[in-house]
Design an enzyme around this catalytic site. Structure first.
Site, short mmCIF file in Angstrom:
data_model
loop_
_atom_site.label_atom_id
_atom_site.label_comp_id
_atom_site.label_asym_id
_atom_site.label_seq_id
_atom_site.Cartn_x
_atom_site.Cartn_y
_atom_site.Cartn_z
N ASP A 23 51.96 33.85 24.74
CA ASP A 23 50.56 33.48 24.56
C ASP A 23 50.42 32.07 23.99
O ASP A 23 51.43 31.43 23.64
CB ASP A 23 49.90 34.53 23.64
CG ASP A 23 48.50 34.89 24.08
OD1 ASP A 23 47.84 34.04 24.71
OD2 ASP A 23 48.05 36.02 23.81
N ASP A 41 40.50 36.39 29.04
CA ASP A 41 40.75 37.84 29.06
C ASP A 41 39.71 38.59 29.90
O ASP A 41 38.50 38.32 29.80
CB ASP A 41 40.71 38.41 27.64
CG ASP A 41 41.87 37.90 26.80
OD1 ASP A 41 42.64 37.05 27.27
OD2 ASP A 41 42.00 38.37 25.65
#
Ligand code: GLA
Length: 400
Positions: A155, A213
């Site tokens: 990430d 997301d």
């Protein structure tokens, strides 16, 4: 004259250099992630509330309900597993959540023919504030390899926003993984912000998130489809656009995908999620509670004819050939000069749609099979179908 030729040659070589993809070959001599990875990830249903018992239950359920047989081999542990570093700076799991350690879990999955993925971040701390890997890339990659990890989602929270730093940090982890002695698929997660489709494959990544997301809602789904659809030319075996996890079966439950307006989708919308992730050669990563699925949800996730389209060896992402206010038509060439086509009804009411194959550059008569009802519907140069609001129909067109 000679000088001009040399200049042309230099420009040609520079072009090859900048367009070169890094093909990562595994220890079995095969391309790593030669087809889009398939599995289940902890994040969107459980968030940080994860533990080894629940993950084993997921694996058992996936084995029993046919998901493993259908190709969902990975379980990916997302954020929240970390317990800091020991006195030698080795990253360690949270002992309460993973009392037997990560290696024991990987061994458990490997005995079932499954694989284990894990999560870290290119900064000191992850998105949820746990220990991450910046400056510990080699040490962490070795730890992951020693545990038997097969996949790393990396990430980019808490990291500088410029692309130069992002590329350098992702390359550092990729190089560390390649030196770790284990085949570990590298999943780059910087949400498409620095256009990773253009560079992630060059630094060694097998897949890269193309969007922020996903949420469990039609609005999020259609937004993500629009962003990912235009990146088709960047996908290829070993290199995949990743529009984030499947939301199929989340049903508006609480959890990260339920935040910020994720109130759930209709079955037609979940079918659209599965259909287009298959057509767009996207990773198929479920994130619902696979221990408790209704037969409708199971039918969507286990549609083997659609999964075969996703896993087609040519690895071509569908091109969106037609887009109007109400309808999108996606076309994915398949092995054997066949095609999968998806027709998405974006409008809020059912429509009847007629597709002449010549409008998507297919001039011959084709055998048509509906991949949702699993029925052959004849041989023709066109088809007509009724599509519910927000539903996607998928057809396979075969030459013979
Ligand atoms: C980011 C990622 C998500 C998830 C969380 C974990 O938001 O994009 O997919 O991994 O972090 O904290």
């Amino acid at each position: 004259m000679k000088c001009k030729r040399i200049n042309i040659l230099i420009i040609f070589l520079i072009c090859i250099y900048f367009n070169a993809k890094t093909q990562v070959i595994g220890s079995n001599g095969k391309l790593l992630a030669s087809t889009p990875p398939m599995g289940w990830m902890t994040w969107n249903f459980f968030g940080e509330n994860i533990n080894e018992q629940m993950i084993k239950e997921m694996a058992d359920a996936m084995f029993a309900n046919g998901m493993v047989k259908a190709g969902y081999h990975y379980i990916m542990i997302d954020d929240g597993w970390q317990g800091g570093r020991d006195n030698k700076n080795n990253i360690i799991p949270d002992a309460k959540k993973f009392p037997s350690g990560i290696k024991a879990l990987a061994d458990y999955l490997h005995t079932k023919g499954m694989k284990l993925g894990i999560y870290s971040d290119a900064a000191p701390l992850t998105c949820a504030g746990y220990t991450a890997s910046l400056h510990f890339e080699e040490q962490d990659a070795k730890t992951f390899a020693a545990w038997g990890i097969d996949y790393l989602k990396y990430d980019y929270c808490n990291a500088p926003s410029d692309s130069v730093t992002a590329k350098a940090r992702y390359k550092a982890m990729n190089d560390a993984l390649r030196k770790s002695g284990r085949d570990i698929v590298f999943s780059i997660c910087e949400w498409g912000e620095r256009y990773p489709a253009k560079w992630a494959n060059k630094i060694g990544g097998q897949l890269w998130r193309t969007t922020e997301d996903i949420r469990d809602s039609w609005k999020s789904l259609i937004h993500i489809i629009n962003k990912n659809a235009v990146l088709n030319k960047y996908a290829a075996p070993g290199h995949w656009n990743d529009p984030d996890m499947l939301i199929v079966g989340l049903n508006g439950n609480k959890g990260p995908a339920g935040d910020l307006g994720g109130t759930g989708c209709t079955l037609a919308e979940y079918k659209t999620n599965m259909s287009l992730w298959c057509l767009m050669a996207s990773p198929l990563i479920a994130t619902n509670d696979v221990r408790n699925m209704t037969s409708d949800i199971k039918e969507i996730l286990l549609n083997e004819e659609l999964i075969a389209v996703n896993q087609d060896a040519m690895g071509i992402q569908a091109e969106r050939k037609i887009t109007t206010d109400s309808v999108d038509v996606f076309v994915k060439p398949l092995v054997g000069q066949n095609y999968a086509i998806a027709i998405l009804n974006k409008s809020n009411k059912a429509i009847k749609y007629k597709l002449h194959f010549s409008s998507i550059n297919i001039e011959e008569k084709m055998k048509i099979k509906d991949l949702w009802i699993h029925k052959n519907i004849g041989e023709a140069k066109e088809l007509e179908t009724t599509i519910e609001a927000h539903e996607t129909k998928v057809f396979k067109l075969a030459k013979n």
